[in-house]
Design a protein around this motif. Structure first.
Motif, PDB file in Angstrom:
ATOM      1  N   ASP A 153      -4.273   7.016   1.045  1.00  0.00           N
ATOM      2  CA  ASP A 153      -4.689   8.376   0.714  1.00  0.00           C
ATOM      3  C   ASP A 153      -5.891   8.797   1.562  1.00  0.00           C
ATOM      4  O   ASP A 153      -5.924   9.919   2.090  1.00  0.00           O
ATOM      5  N   ALA A 154      -6.866   7.907   1.711  1.00  0.00           N
ATOM      6  CA  ALA A 154      -8.039   8.213   2.529  1.00  0.00           C
ATOM      7  C   ALA A 154      -7.638   8.401   3.992  1.00  0.00           C
ATOM      8  O   ALA A 154      -8.102   9.331   4.663  1.00  0.00           O
ATOM      9  N   ARG A 155      -6.757   7.541   4.497  1.00  0.00           N
ATOM     10  CA  ARG A 155      -6.294   7.663   5.889  1.00  0.00           C
ATOM     11  C   ARG A 155      -5.602   9.006   6.110  1.00  0.00           C
ATOM     12  O   ARG A 155      -5.879   9.714   7.067  1.00  0.00           O
ATOM     13  N   ARG A 156      -4.740   9.377   5.175  1.00  0.00           N
ATOM     14  CA  ARG A 156      -4.018  10.642   5.286  1.00  0.00           C
ATOM     15  C   ARG A 156      -4.989  11.820   5.263  1.00  0.00           C
ATOM     16  O   ARG A 156      -4.851  12.777   6.028  1.00  0.00           O
ATOM     17  N   GLN A 157      -6.016  11.766   4.434  1.00  0.00           N
ATOM     18  CA  GLN A 157      -6.996  12.850   4.359  1.00  0.00           C
ATOM     19  C   GLN A 157      -7.835  12.927   5.630  1.00  0.00           C
ATOM     20  O   GLN A 157      -8.230  14.017   6.051  1.00  0.00           O
ATOM     21  N   VAL A 158      -8.109  11.777   6.248  1.00  0.00           N
ATOM     22  CA  VAL A 158      -8.835  11.791   7.522  1.00  0.00           C
ATOM     23  C   VAL A 158      -7.947  12.421   8.592  1.00  0.00           C
ATOM     24  O   VAL A 158      -8.428  13.187   9.434  1.00  0.00           O
ATOM     25  N   SER A 209     -11.960  10.112  15.804  1.00  0.00           N
ATOM     26  CA  SER A 209     -11.006  10.314  14.721  1.00  0.00           C
ATOM     27  C   SER A 209      -9.972   9.197  14.689  1.00  0.00           C
ATOM     28  O   SER A 209      -9.658   8.664  13.622  1.00  0.00           O
ATOM     29  N   ALA A 210      -9.484   8.819  15.849  1.00  0.00           N
ATOM     30  CA  ALA A 210      -8.505   7.726  15.932  1.00  0.00           C
ATOM     31  C   ALA A 210      -9.106   6.420  15.418  1.00  0.00           C
ATOM     32  O   ALA A 210      -8.423   5.629  14.763  1.00  0.00           O
ATOM     33  N   GLY A 211     -10.373   6.192  15.703  1.00  0.00           N
ATOM     34  CA  GLY A 211     -11.041   4.985  15.220  1.00  0.00           C
ATOM     35  C   GLY A 211     -11.114   4.937  13.704  1.00  0.00           C
ATOM     36  O   GLY A 211     -10.874   3.896  13.087  1.00  0.00           O
ATOM     37  N   PHE A 212     -11.427   6.064  13.083  1.00  0.00           N
ATOM     38  CA  PHE A 212     -11.464   6.130  11.621  1.00  0.00           C
ATOM     39  C   PHE A 212     -10.069   5.877  11.049  1.00  0.00           C
ATOM     40  O   PHE A 212      -9.909   5.115  10.098  1.00  0.00           O
ATOM     41  N   ARG A 213      -9.080   6.537  11.628  1.00  0.00           N
ATOM     42  CA  ARG A 213      -7.705   6.365  11.137  1.00  0.00           C
ATOM     43  C   ARG A 213      -7.244   4.920  11.299  1.00  0.00           C
ATOM     44  O   ARG A 213      -6.635   4.354  10.393  1.00  0.00           O
ATOM     45  N   ALA A 214      -7.555   4.327  12.443  1.00  0.00           N
ATOM     46  CA  ALA A 214      -7.140   2.938  12.695  1.00  0.00           C
ATOM     47  C   ALA A 214      -7.823   1.981  11.727  1.00  0.00           C
ATOM     48  O   ALA A 214      -7.195   1.045  11.216  1.00  0.00           O
ATOM     49  N   SER A 215      -9.084   2.211  11.452  1.00  0.00           N
ATOM     50  CA  SER A 215      -9.811   1.350  10.514  1.00  0.00           C
ATOM     51  C   SER A 215      -9.185   1.417   9.126  1.00  0.00           C
ATOM     52  O   SER A 215      -8.949   0.385   8.483  1.00  0.00           O
ATOM     53  N   LEU A 216      -8.900   2.623   8.668  1.00  0.00           N
ATOM     54  CA  LEU A 216      -8.276   2.772   7.347  1.00  0.00           C
ATOM     55  C   LEU A 216      -6.865   2.209   7.329  1.00  0.00           C
ATOM     56  O   LEU A 216      -6.433   1.651   6.320  1.00  0.00           O
ATOM     57  N   THR A 217      -6.156   2.314   8.437  1.00  0.00           N
ATOM     58  CA  THR A 217      -4.813   1.723   8.527  1.00  0.00           C
ATOM     59  C   THR A 217      -4.897   0.207   8.411  1.00  0.00           C
ATOM     60  O   THR A 217      -4.111  -0.408   7.673  1.00  0.00           O
ATOM     61  N   ARG A 218      -5.852  -0.397   9.109  1.00  0.00           N
ATOM     62  CA  ARG A 218      -6.004  -1.857   9.035  1.00  0.00           C
ATOM     63  C   ARG A 218      -6.388  -2.300   7.626  1.00  0.00           C
ATOM     64  O   ARG A 218      -5.900  -3.317   7.132  1.00  0.00           O
ATOM     65  N   MET A 219      -7.261  -1.526   6.974  1.00  0.00           N
ATOM     66  CA  MET A 219      -7.647  -1.869   5.609  1.00  0.00           C
ATOM     67  C   MET A 219      -6.465  -1.721   4.661  1.00  0.00           C
ATOM     68  O   MET A 219      -6.231  -2.583   3.816  1.00  0.00           O
ATOM     69  N   ARG A 220      -5.733  -0.630   4.805  1.00  0.00           N
ATOM     70  CA  ARG A 220      -4.537  -0.427   3.974  1.00  0.00           C
ATOM     71  C   ARG A 220      -3.573  -1.598   4.128  1.00  0.00           C
ATOM     72  O   ARG A 220      -3.078  -2.149   3.147  1.00  0.00           O
ATOM     73  N   ASP A 221      -3.338  -1.984   5.378  1.00  0.00           N
ATOM     74  CA  ASP A 221      -2.409  -3.082   5.638  1.00  0.00           C
ATOM     75  C   ASP A 221      -2.925  -4.414   5.106  1.00  0.00           C
ATOM     76  O   ASP A 221      -2.148  -5.235   4.613  1.00  0.00           O
ATOM     77  N   ALA A 222      -4.249  -4.618   5.175  1.00  0.00           N
ATOM     78  CA  ALA A 222      -4.834  -5.859   4.645  1.00  0.00           C
ATOM     79  C   ALA A 222      -4.622  -5.942   3.133  1.00  0.00           C
ATOM     80  O   ALA A 222      -4.256  -6.997   2.606  1.00  0.00           O
ATOM     81  N   TYR A 223      -4.833  -4.831   2.429  1.00  0.00           N
ATOM     82  CA  TYR A 223      -4.590  -4.821   0.984  1.00  0.00           C
ATOM     83  C   TYR A 223      -3.112  -5.036   0.685  1.00  0.00           C
ATOM     84  O   TYR A 223      -2.762  -5.719  -0.276  1.00  0.00           O
ATOM     85  N   GLY A 224      -2.251  -4.458   1.494  1.00  0.00           N
ATOM     86  CA  GLY A 224      -0.817  -4.662   1.305  1.00  0.00           C
ATOM     87  C   GLY A 224      -0.422  -6.113   1.499  1.00  0.00           C
ATOM     88  O   GLY A 224       0.389  -6.655   0.730  1.00  0.00           O
ATOM     89  N   ARG A 225      -0.996  -6.753   2.517  1.00  0.00           N
ATOM     90  CA  ARG A 225      -0.699  -8.179   2.744  1.00  0.00           C
ATOM     91  C   ARG A 225      -1.215  -9.029   1.583  1.00  0.00           C
ATOM     92  O   ARG A 225      -0.534  -9.952   1.136  1.00  0.00           O
TER      93      ARG A 225
END
Length: 180
Positions: free
Chosen positions: A87-92, A107-123
């Protein structure tokens, strides 16, 4: 006569559409302050969810529950953090690109960071979901390993606005009320 009106209306529509596209293209992205405010608004509920997850994970690690109950609770907690990160990644993404030099990269850096965090929680969620609950010691060792891996991935992905290269954006993050 009818074809002339339709043709004139069609040309007018094309001219107006071209004008709107041109004006929109010249407008650029949001100002640094507007972008920082949008990003901080996106991150506030995410941070609250992560804080709740951290507390909930610690409670689950020390609670007197069965491995099956602990697994169910941890999967729910990690799934919540996964969804909050998305949700945070999508809002960014929706915040756009700040109109500053290097705005797309930031902006890409923020999105990438949130993507990596999202994926870490998913794993972490998927790892815990796959653990065998019939052997409690092995289950809790697996949970511990999943949490340690999540912590490493989280630290490697952390958002740090203090390292921004843009003075305007750094000042915006320091000044806008949404970021305090």
């Amino acid at each position: 006569m009818r074809t002339c009106r339709a043709s004139a209306a069609g040309k007018l529509t094309v001219v107006l559409a071209t004008l709107l596209l041109t004006v929109g293209a010249c407008g650029g992205g949001p100002s640094p302050r507007a972008w920082a405010a949008s990003v901080c608004q996106a991150l506030a509920p995410w941070r609250a969810e992560i804080s709740k997850l951290t507390s909930g994970t610690q409670q689950q690690m020390t609670a007197q529950t069965t491995p099956a109950q602990a697994r169910e609770n941890l999967v729910r907690l990690f799934d919540g953090a996964h969804q909050a990160s998305e949700d945070a990644r999508r809002q960014v993404v929706e915040a756009g690109v700040p109109e500053i030099p290097g705005g797309e990269e930031i902006s890409a850096g923020f999105r990438a960071s949130l993507t990596r965090m999202r994926d870490a929680y998913g794993r972490a969620r998927d790892t815990v979901r796959g653990l065998d609950t019939t052997r409690p010691a092995a289950f809790y060792d697996g949970v511990q390993a999943a949490v340690e891996n999540l912590s490493k991935e989280y630290d490697a992905s952390a958002l740090d606005t203090s390292r921004l290269r843009s003075k305007e954006l750094k000042a915006a993050f320091d000044e806008v009320p949404e970021c305090r």
